[in-house]
Scaffold this active site. Structure first.
Site, PDB file in Angstrom:
ATOM      1  N   ARG A  13      -7.726 -16.611   3.294  1.00  0.00           N
ATOM      2  CA  ARG A  13      -9.077 -16.963   2.263  1.00  0.00           C
ATOM      3  C   ARG A  13      -8.871 -18.678   2.103  1.00  0.00           C
ATOM      4  O   ARG A  13      -7.725 -19.163   2.283  1.00  0.00           O
ATOM      5  CB  ARG A  13      -8.481 -16.510   0.941  1.00  0.00           C
ATOM      6  CG  ARG A  13      -9.134 -14.813   0.865  1.00  0.00           C
ATOM      7  CD  ARG A  13      -8.944 -14.115  -0.539  1.00  0.00           C
ATOM      8  NE  ARG A  13      -9.401 -12.877  -0.605  1.00  0.00           N
ATOM      9  CZ  ARG A  13     -10.696 -12.422  -0.916  1.00  0.00           C
ATOM     10  NH1 ARG A  13     -11.750 -13.497  -0.735  1.00  0.00           N
ATOM     11  NH2 ARG A  13     -11.057 -11.181  -0.693  1.00  0.00           N
ATOM     12  N   TYR A  54     -15.970  -8.131   4.624  1.00  0.00           N
ATOM     13  CA  TYR A  54     -16.050  -6.870   3.839  1.00  0.00           C
ATOM     14  C   TYR A  54     -17.461  -7.091   3.148  1.00  0.00           C
ATOM     15  O   TYR A  54     -17.768  -7.825   2.532  1.00  0.00           O
ATOM     16  CB  TYR A  54     -15.181  -6.951   2.771  1.00  0.00           C
ATOM     17  CG  TYR A  54     -13.696  -6.825   3.262  1.00  0.00           C
ATOM     18  CD1 TYR A  54     -13.254  -6.290   4.200  1.00  0.00           C
ATOM     19  CD2 TYR A  54     -12.914  -7.794   2.767  1.00  0.00           C
ATOM     20  CE1 TYR A  54     -11.756  -6.688   5.058  1.00  0.00           C
ATOM     21  CE2 TYR A  54     -11.530  -8.288   3.106  1.00  0.00           C
ATOM     22  CZ  TYR A  54     -11.084  -7.413   4.213  1.00  0.00           C
ATOM     23  OH  TYR A  54      -9.866  -7.686   4.703  1.00  0.00           O
ATOM     24  N   TYR A  90       0.718  -1.250  -0.015  1.00  0.00           N
ATOM     25  CA  TYR A  90      -0.053  -0.221  -0.025  1.00  0.00           C
ATOM     26  C   TYR A  90       0.821   1.519   0.029  1.00  0.00           C
ATOM     27  O   TYR A  90       0.273   2.400   0.352  1.00  0.00           O
ATOM     28  CB  TYR A  90      -0.943  -0.025   1.316  1.00  0.00           C
ATOM     29  CG  TYR A  90      -1.767  -1.325   1.477  1.00  0.00           C
ATOM     30  CD1 TYR A  90      -3.199  -1.655   0.899  1.00  0.00           C
ATOM     31  CD2 TYR A  90      -1.194  -1.998   2.353  1.00  0.00           C
ATOM     32  CE1 TYR A  90      -3.608  -2.704   0.856  1.00  0.00           C
ATOM     33  CE2 TYR A  90      -1.853  -3.576   2.340  1.00  0.00           C
ATOM     34  CZ  TYR A  90      -3.206  -3.498   1.706  1.00  0.00           C
ATOM     35  OH  TYR A  90      -3.804  -4.831   1.768  1.00  0.00           O
ATOM     36  N   HIS A 129      -0.007 -11.937   2.921  1.00  0.00           N
ATOM     37  CA  HIS A 129       0.803 -10.668   2.238  1.00  0.00           C
ATOM     38  C   HIS A 129       2.372 -11.024   1.985  1.00  0.00           C
ATOM     39  O   HIS A 129       2.920 -10.589   1.341  1.00  0.00           O
ATOM     40  CB  HIS A 129       0.489  -9.731   2.843  1.00  0.00           C
ATOM     41  CG  HIS A 129      -0.574  -8.571   2.450  1.00  0.00           C
ATOM     42  ND1 HIS A 129      -0.765  -8.497   1.269  1.00  0.00           N
ATOM     43  CD2 HIS A 129      -1.632  -8.137   3.340  1.00  0.00           C
ATOM     44  CE1 HIS A 129      -2.025  -7.819   1.024  1.00  0.00           C
ATOM     45  NE2 HIS A 129      -2.432  -7.682   2.279  1.00  0.00           N
ATOM     46  N   GLY A 142      -8.205 -10.807   8.374  1.00  0.00           N
ATOM     47  CA  GLY A 142      -8.232 -10.148   6.898  1.00  0.00           C
ATOM     48  C   GLY A 142      -7.500 -10.531   5.768  1.00  0.00           C
ATOM     49  O   GLY A 142      -6.925 -10.046   4.796  1.00  0.00           O
TER      50      GLY A 142
END
Length: 303
Positions: free
Chosen positions: A181, A199, A22, A148, A143
């Protein structure tokens, strides 16, 4: 989104260490819209995490993937003592802004927010002087944040180091909440559900998915997020000026290591030890109640 040169992440994203995906600031802003506000968190998620922590008499919580602060804020409002870290300063600025705007509330005035690298997390957090005696009642990494971290070495050595640091910061009898996920389903179908139990944003148009294999092993899942956001404003990193984007459709790309359920469960057993209690939920339901959940959530108790 098709590029002449394939990119793992949106332009402007740092590539060294644990990638801050990000880093350009724009992706952080679009992501904030994607995840929605704390009010847009599903009731199912809120009730699940609050009930689980209260039933275990948890009070102190370390959020190691704070991001914009959505989960931390939810827990602060429910009466928990929260310390929050994240590797992305661009994401943390939204949490810092919320803390400042609510500084007259005691819980928010005491809220500790700091950058933290999972590979050096124990030193990072202990340096803040906020670790309770024996450790935190709970450490959360939710989340799909843990995915990542890439596996450049091919042996999950970075993931093991990070998990060992998480465990070290949990008190005996405390818990780690960590999720990913359903990459088994994503790798099998090549598709990602746009909405999920986490979300609930109304701006999502879709998520395009690309799966990378190296020597037959799934190594990287890249997701191109497509959102409809009229009037989005961002800040130019050079000038500091606010910019209003005339486009309504926004794209950004994030890449993840695809943790499969069986392999990730084995990894947690290796780090925590075979005798640790390990429960798995699919979309916050006991494992097996939902045939193809979007997320798997692991709750591991430290012996």
């Amino acid at each position: 989104m098709v590029d002449s040169v394939y990119r793992m992440r949106s332009l402007g994203v740092g590539a060294e260490g644990i990638p801050d995906q990000y880093a350009d600031g724009v992706a952080a802003k679009v992501w904030e819209v994607y995840i929605g506000s704390k009010q847009e968190r599903t009731d199912q998620y809120r009730n699940w995490i609050v009930s689980l922590l209260r039933n275990r008499r948890c009070r102190s919580v370390l959020d190691v993937a704070c991001g914009t602060g959505v989960d931390s804020i939810l827990l602060l409002e429910e009466g928990f003592d929260v310390t929050s870290t994240d590797a992305s300063d661009k994401m943390l600025k939204y949490a810092l802004k919320e803390r400042w705007s609510r500084r007259k509330e005691d819980a928010f005035n005491r809220w500790v927010i700091e950058e933290g690298n999972w590979l050096t997390l124990v030193q990072d957090v202990e340096g803040l002087g906020v670790v309770p005696d024996g450790g935190f009642d709970a450490v959360i990494c939710l989340g799909n944040s843990f995915a990542h971290m890439p596996d450049f070495a091919g042996d999950l050595s970075s993931q093991k180091t990070a998990l060992k640091n998480f465990v070290q910061l949990v008190k005996p009898g405390g818990v780690l909440l960590i999720d990913h996920r359903n990459y088994d389903e994503i790798l099998a179908t090549g598709q990602v559900p746009a909405k999920s139990v986490y979300y609930n944003s109304q701006h999502i148009k879709g998520i395009k998915c690309s799966n990378l294999y190296v020597n037959g092993k799934p190594t990287l899942v890249t997701m191109d997020y497509v959102l409809e956001i009229p009037g989005l404003e961002s800040v130019d990193l050079k000038s500091g000026n606010r910019i209003k984007d005339l486009a309504t459709e926004h794209h950004f790309r994030l890449s993840y290591y695809p943790h499969r359920l069986g392999e990730f469960s084995a990894l947690l057993r290796e780090i925590f030890g075979d005798g640790s209690m390990h429960s798995i939920y699919g979309d916050f339901k006991p494992l097996g109640e939902i045939s193809a959940p979007a997320y798997y959530i692991h709750v591991v108790e430290k012996k």
